[in-house]
Design a protein around this motif. Structure first.
Motif, PDB file in Angstrom:
ATOM      1  N   LEU A  96       1.570  -5.188  11.746  1.00 24.07           N
ATOM      2  CA  LEU A  96       1.141  -4.533  10.515  1.00 24.07           C
ATOM      3  C   LEU A  96       0.156  -3.401  10.803  1.00 24.07           C
ATOM      4  CD1 LEU A  96       0.640  -7.706   8.279  1.00 24.07           C
ATOM      5  CD2 LEU A  96       2.321  -5.884   7.874  1.00 24.07           C
ATOM      6  N   LEU A  97      -0.775  -3.631  11.708  1.00 28.75           N
ATOM      7  CA  LEU A  97      -1.765  -2.604  12.021  1.00 28.75           C
ATOM      8  C   LEU A  97      -1.154  -1.483  12.851  1.00 28.75           C
ATOM      9  CD1 LEU A  97      -4.758  -5.000  12.667  1.00 28.75           C
ATOM     10  CD2 LEU A  97      -4.629  -3.291  10.840  1.00 28.75           C
ATOM     11  N   ALA A  98      -0.231  -1.831  13.742  1.00 25.91           N
ATOM     12  CA  ALA A  98       0.458  -0.786  14.511  1.00 25.91           C
ATOM     13  C   ALA A  98       1.293   0.099  13.592  1.00 25.91           C
ATOM     14  CB  ALA A  98       1.335  -1.422  15.584  1.00 25.91           C
ATOM     15  N   ASP A  99       1.899  -0.517  12.587  1.00 30.22           N
ATOM     16  CA  ASP A  99       2.705   0.254  11.633  1.00 30.22           C
ATOM     17  C   ASP A  99       1.870   1.249  10.835  1.00 30.22           C
ATOM     18  OD1 ASP A  99       4.977  -1.052  12.458  1.00 30.22           O
ATOM     19  OD2 ASP A  99       5.066  -2.426  10.745  1.00 30.22           O
ATOM     20  N   ARG A 100       0.553   1.019  10.777  1.00 30.49           N
ATOM     21  CA  ARG A 100      -0.335   1.945  10.069  1.00 30.49           C
ATOM     22  C   ARG A 100      -0.939   3.000  10.995  1.00 30.49           C
ATOM     23  NH1 ARG A 100      -3.392  -0.764   4.953  1.00 30.49           N
ATOM     24  NH2 ARG A 100      -1.561  -1.806   4.054  1.00 30.49           N
ATOM     25  N   PRO A 124       1.409  -9.011   2.615  1.00 21.11           N
ATOM     26  CA  PRO A 124       0.928  -8.451   3.893  1.00 21.11           C
ATOM     27  C   PRO A 124       0.186  -7.125   3.743  1.00 21.11           C
ATOM     28  CG  PRO A 124       3.147  -9.323   4.162  1.00 21.11           C
ATOM     29  CD  PRO A 124       2.835  -9.396   2.697  1.00 21.11           C
ATOM     30  N   GLU A 125       0.638  -6.260   2.858  1.00 22.51           N
ATOM     31  CA  GLU A 125      -0.035  -4.972   2.696  1.00 22.51           C
ATOM     32  C   GLU A 125      -1.430  -5.155   2.117  1.00 22.51           C
ATOM     33  OE1 GLU A 125       1.091  -2.041   3.856  1.00 22.51           O
ATOM     34  OE2 GLU A 125       2.668  -3.299   4.721  1.00 22.51           O
ATOM     35  N   THR A 126      -1.566  -6.099   1.196  1.00 26.50           N
ATOM     36  CA  THR A 126      -2.879  -6.375   0.602  1.00 26.50           C
ATOM     37  C   THR A 126      -3.856  -6.893   1.653  1.00 26.50           C
ATOM     38  OG1 THR A 126      -1.870  -6.878  -1.539  1.00 26.50           O
ATOM     39  CG2 THR A 126      -4.093  -7.730  -1.145  1.00 26.50           C
ATOM     40  N   ILE A 127      -3.392  -7.816   2.490  1.00 29.88           N
ATOM     41  CA  ILE A 127      -4.267  -8.373   3.531  1.00 29.88           C
ATOM     42  C   ILE A 127      -4.600  -7.321   4.577  1.00 29.88           C
ATOM     43  CG2 ILE A 127      -4.482 -10.161   5.300  1.00 29.88           C
ATOM     44  CD1 ILE A 127      -4.551 -11.203   2.402  1.00 29.88           C
ATOM     45  N   THR A 128      -3.650  -6.464   4.923  1.00 27.43           N
ATOM     46  CA  THR A 128      -3.920  -5.393   5.888  1.00 27.43           C
ATOM     47  C   THR A 128      -4.956  -4.425   5.336  1.00 27.43           C
ATOM     48  OG1 THR A 128      -1.624  -5.596   6.663  1.00 27.43           O
ATOM     49  CG2 THR A 128      -2.856  -3.676   7.410  1.00 27.43           C
ATOM     50  N   ASP A 129      -4.884  -4.130   4.043  1.00 23.22           N
ATOM     51  CA  ASP A 129      -5.919  -3.304   3.407  1.00 23.22           C
ATOM     52  C   ASP A 129      -7.299  -3.928   3.597  1.00 23.22           C
ATOM     53  OD1 ASP A 129      -4.069  -1.457   2.489  1.00 23.22           O
ATOM     54  OD2 ASP A 129      -3.971  -2.290   0.457  1.00 23.22           O
ATOM     55  N   ARG A 130      -7.377  -5.235   3.422  1.00 21.89           N
ATOM     56  CA  ARG A 130      -8.666  -5.920   3.564  1.00 21.89           C
ATOM     57  C   ARG A 130      -9.200  -5.803   4.990  1.00 21.89           C
ATOM     58  NH1 ARG A 130      -8.856 -11.696   0.515  1.00 21.89           N
ATOM     59  NH2 ARG A 130     -10.788 -11.696   1.748  1.00 21.89           N
TER      60      ARG A 130
END
Length: 376
Positions: free
Chosen positions: A29-33, A360-366
């Motif tokens: 998820l973080l790599a995708d960002r 997953p997107e919500t948790i990645t934002d956090r």
């Protein structure tokens, strides 16, 4: 959002299990960002999972699992040659971490997913980077283990120690730690099609071990199956207790209604083929499989054995919780859902809605908000 170098450091890179799955998902998820992610394991995995071609780099410090820290002989103490040799080997491995950390861009973040791994990070040079420690189990489960003292020792000076729930974070604050926060796990799957809840199947997914309490589940099933004939308990998983559990199943006369289905690589498919999910663990952290079941629209019955369980499942809303170890109560909850199609459907639909809290997107934002906060 600032793009960063992010390191995950854990016992293994790709160990099959809850922490391994969480680590792989968050790294992706973080790599995708756009973050540059490296996953570092201390030792090779016992039960490796296939990472495919991940969008992150992986490193493992040891070719074989290192021996445990030797206990110093009483008269020699820290001067014991065995202790000194072990510490020298640890420092050599930690120097590889130092090399990785020094090559990172300013503003890097080091996320240490397990306290054993933190023993090596503590020996490395992390200067200039933020260090986030994690405990992926409930406070109560940790308190009963050797990890308890080590968490207090090795994580007391990190920039943030994350528990899985606010309740667990508060318990750690009570132990004198003042760097606490909490971060729930993200939803591991977002299935396209939920369960229709038409099959007379109760599913259980997890390692066949003492902690997962499948022996307790079989005791509860002996009561539930008698009251609701025609249903099947389908148990997915492998583990050291399998032979003992199969024998217990036979002794209880449950062979016609229990299916030991082995390990599955298709968790969504297994859940879609069920109408109720059950978890009978003696201890948990933040059980991903409950989230997966809810994301498939399957109402859950579980022992309320940890704050993470009741954080996920709302009793009488999207599932039912029994007191830990109370097999009669677990059986009663199972029978309620097995016998009432309308209740299954209403709780299953609410479970679908509830699971979106852990998108997953919500948790990645956090996570990214935490990185920014710690950099200030």
């Amino acid at each position: 959002m600032t793009q960063r170098d992010i390191f995950f450091v854990a016992n293994e890179v790709n160990e099959l299990g809850g922490v391994g799955r969480w680590q792989t998902q968050m790294a992706r998820l973080l790599a995708d960002r756009g973050h540059r992610v490296t996953v570092v394991g201390i030792a090779p995995a016992h039960h490796p999972m296939d990472l495919g071609e991940p969008p992150f780099r992986t490193e493992t410090l040891y070719a074989r699992r290192p021996p445990g820290r030797p206990r110093a002989r009483r008269l020699l103490g820290p001067a014991d040659p065995a202790v000194r040799r072990h510490e020298a080997h640890m420092r050599t491995a930690a120097a590889r971490l130092t090399t990785l950390f020094r090559a990172a861009r300013p503003g890097a973040v080091i996320i240490v997913a397990q306290v054993w791994a933190m023993e090596w990070v503590a020996l490395a040079d992390t200067a200039g980077h933020r260090v986030i420690g994690m405990t992926h189990e409930s406070f109560e489960t940790c308190r009963k283990s050797s990890r308890f003292a080590r968490v207090k020792k090795y994580f007391k000076d990190v920039d943030r120690l994350l528990a899985l729930t606010q309740e667990d974070a508060d318990r750690w604050v009570g132990e004198g730690l003042n760097n606490l926060g909490f971060m729930p796990n993200p939803l591991p799957i977002v299935p396209d099609t939920p369960s229709q809840r038409t099959e007379k199947v109760v599913a259980s997914i997890g390692r066949l071990s003492h902690e997962k309490g499948v022996d307790l589940l079989l005791d509860a099933w002996a009561e539930a199956a008698q009251r609701q004939p025609g249903w099947t308990l389908r148990i997915y998983g492998k583990g050291e207790a399998e032979a003992e559990l199969r024998q217990r199943c036979a002794d209880l006369g449950l062979e016609d209604s229990v299916d030991f289905a082995g390990q599955t690589d298709d968790v969504p498919g297994a859940l879609r083929a069920s109408s109720v999910f059950v978890q009978s663990s003696r201890g948990e952290g933040f059980p991903l499989v409950l989230l997966e079941a809810m994301a498939c629209g399957v109402p859950c019955v579980a022992f309320d054995c940890a704050p993470g369980v009741r954080e996920i499942v709302g009793h009488e809303e999207d599932g039912l919780l029994a007191r830990p170890g109370n097999t009669f109560e677990l059986a009663r909850h199972l029978v309620r859902l097995m016998s009432d199609e309308q209740l299954r459907d209403s709780m299953g639909e609410q479970a679908l809605r509830s699971a979106r809290r852990f998108d997953p997107e919500t948790i990645t934002d956090r996570w990214e908000e935490l990185f920014d906060f710690l950099e200030r």
